[in-house]
Scaffold this active site. Sequence first.
Site, PDB file in Angstrom:
ATOM      1  N   ASP A 107       0.485  -1.293   0.193  1.00  0.00           N
ATOM      2  CA  ASP A 107       0.093   0.507   0.142  1.00  0.00           C
ATOM      3  C   ASP A 107       0.662   1.257   0.010  1.00  0.00           C
ATOM      4  O   ASP A 107       0.772   1.901   0.971  1.00  0.00           O
ATOM      5  CB  ASP A 107      -0.839   0.225   1.142  1.00  0.00           C
ATOM      6  CG  ASP A 107      -1.753  -1.248   1.474  1.00  0.00           C
ATOM      7  OD1 ASP A 107      -1.438  -1.968   0.031  1.00  0.00           O
ATOM      8  OD2 ASP A 107      -2.243  -1.576   2.597  1.00  0.00           O
ATOM      9  N   GLU A 162     -11.261   0.378  -3.127  1.00  0.00           N
ATOM     10  CA  GLU A 162     -10.648   0.899  -1.839  1.00  0.00           C
ATOM     11  C   GLU A 162      -8.804   2.080  -2.498  1.00  0.00           C
ATOM     12  O   GLU A 162      -8.899   2.535  -4.247  1.00  0.00           O
ATOM     13  CB  GLU A 162      -9.956  -0.832  -1.107  1.00  0.00           C
ATOM     14  CG  GLU A 162      -8.963  -0.736  -2.238  1.00  0.00           C
ATOM     15  CD  GLU A 162      -8.402  -2.659  -1.678  1.00  0.00           C
ATOM     16  OE1 GLU A 162      -9.142  -2.180  -0.615  1.00  0.00           O
ATOM     17  OE2 GLU A 162      -7.809  -3.303  -2.154  1.00  0.00           O
TER      18      GLU A 162
END
Length: 543
Positions: A14, A205
Amino acid sequence: MAHRNPIIPGFAPDPSVVRIDKTFYLVNSSFHLYPGLPIFASRDLVSWRHIGNAIHRPTQLSLAQSGTSLNPGPGESSEKAPATGGLYAPTIRHHKGMAYIVCTNVIYDASRDTGDWASGLSFQNFIVSTPDICVGQWSDPVFFDFHGIDPDLFFDDDGRAYIAGSSWSPSPSCCISCFEINVSTGRKLSEERPLWRGHSQIIPEGPHIYKRNGSYYLLIAEGGTHDGHCVAVARAESIWGPYASCAQNPILKPTNALDPSVYAHYNGHGDLVQDPSGAWWLVCLGVRRDRAGRMVLGRETFLTPVNWPGNQTWPQIQQPIPRTICGTASDKDSEGFLPSRHIEAVPSPFSPRLDLVWVRNPDLKRCRISADGKMISLFPSQTDLGQCTGCPTSFVGRRQRRLEGVATACLVNPPMSDDAGDAKMGLAYYKDEHRYARIMYEPSAKTVTFEVVNWAKNPPISRNKRLAVDFTPPTRVQFQILYTEQLIHFLYRVNEGVGREGWRSCGLVDTLEMTGHDFTGPVIGVFATGTEEEWRTFEEVDI
């Protein structure tokens, strides 16, 4: 520029990136590890140095409930999918002399879990900031109200600030929503509004908003965190939308896990950045996966060029490859971080202790570490590696950054008393409370013990092997973990041997036994658990 992938190897998912003047700064998710949110610096997007951690004081927030839930696996898989709580998907940005990181602390309460992982979740969304990112001192969190994960922070031309995130209301990951915020207080300055449900409408997301040529671009990850994971983009004339999906979506497409020509699988969750020459790049997560399905290091950070020339409306993103621009393919192992010769001017010296990590909420008073990190003393905890009680575990380690390597630690003056009870001390390969392998000394049994567990597998893995040791008294018990992409080998020797001599094998683990559709990667470290109240010291620590 030539670059080699991954740029941040080993448990570095991420990624979010920002350029401040001529230096790039990158932050990763850290989930259940403390300190949290590791920050890296580079002058060229190629060579990176770990310069700090945004969550570096236990008083900033609690990771006590960052346990791991075992959920039904994807598709027809009979294995469980481990989902770990803690610090998810940060975004790093810079505005008017301040660096900001926004993030979600996902709290998992097993007592509220009704069989659906989401039922046991709550979310602490927060902002931390610093006027000087290289000093390494970040503020206490400013919390804000948002029922979801993966917040993005966007500053518009007029100075207004907006949060966009993956809203989990009323059902998990239903859409990307947005609201205006006061970054100093966390107060919402507008109602939360839905922006986009994504191209596939499957778990949108990791949003990031950018402004280019007067238009707003919304970049997201979608399709799940492994198979089907990809990047899509939409565009609007107002930050509130409506957002039009790119006709070429997903612009970073899912990979075929069975295609041997693919270098990085499950690519997604990316962030765009522009270098001083005007070229665009994407940092994203990816997984190096072999044909058998081994994903030893978990999700790592990759760099890939973005083609966005002139007034072209949509970006075009290349799939990450081992080496690009002006290089040839490198060997599969990144050999850790590249030399930091390009960022000497970053005024933060590397510390051998900077990348040490604990599990969840540590009791730092139970740990003493020498200046060079080669000697570690631990005061035993009653919480063992296979437990998540909310109480600290006496374990300290480092993320595994290479596909092949060796980790060693020497336990000095180990206890001999039968009164040591359930004491255990040794060297562990750890992912979470459900999955770990270790070699340890158990004084009450006078044994060196090898143990491996993985409760996510079907059938579950649980092996334990005790080797009686005939010595009186032991003054040194040396532990060693040799690891490759295929195997993890656990060895020991007692009161003897130098160099490569005297090592005895205690156990082997196929790395496939530790691979899963999870969020985290392996950490290798030393531990001491049990009810005894004596400091235990490891020397010659190299993890």
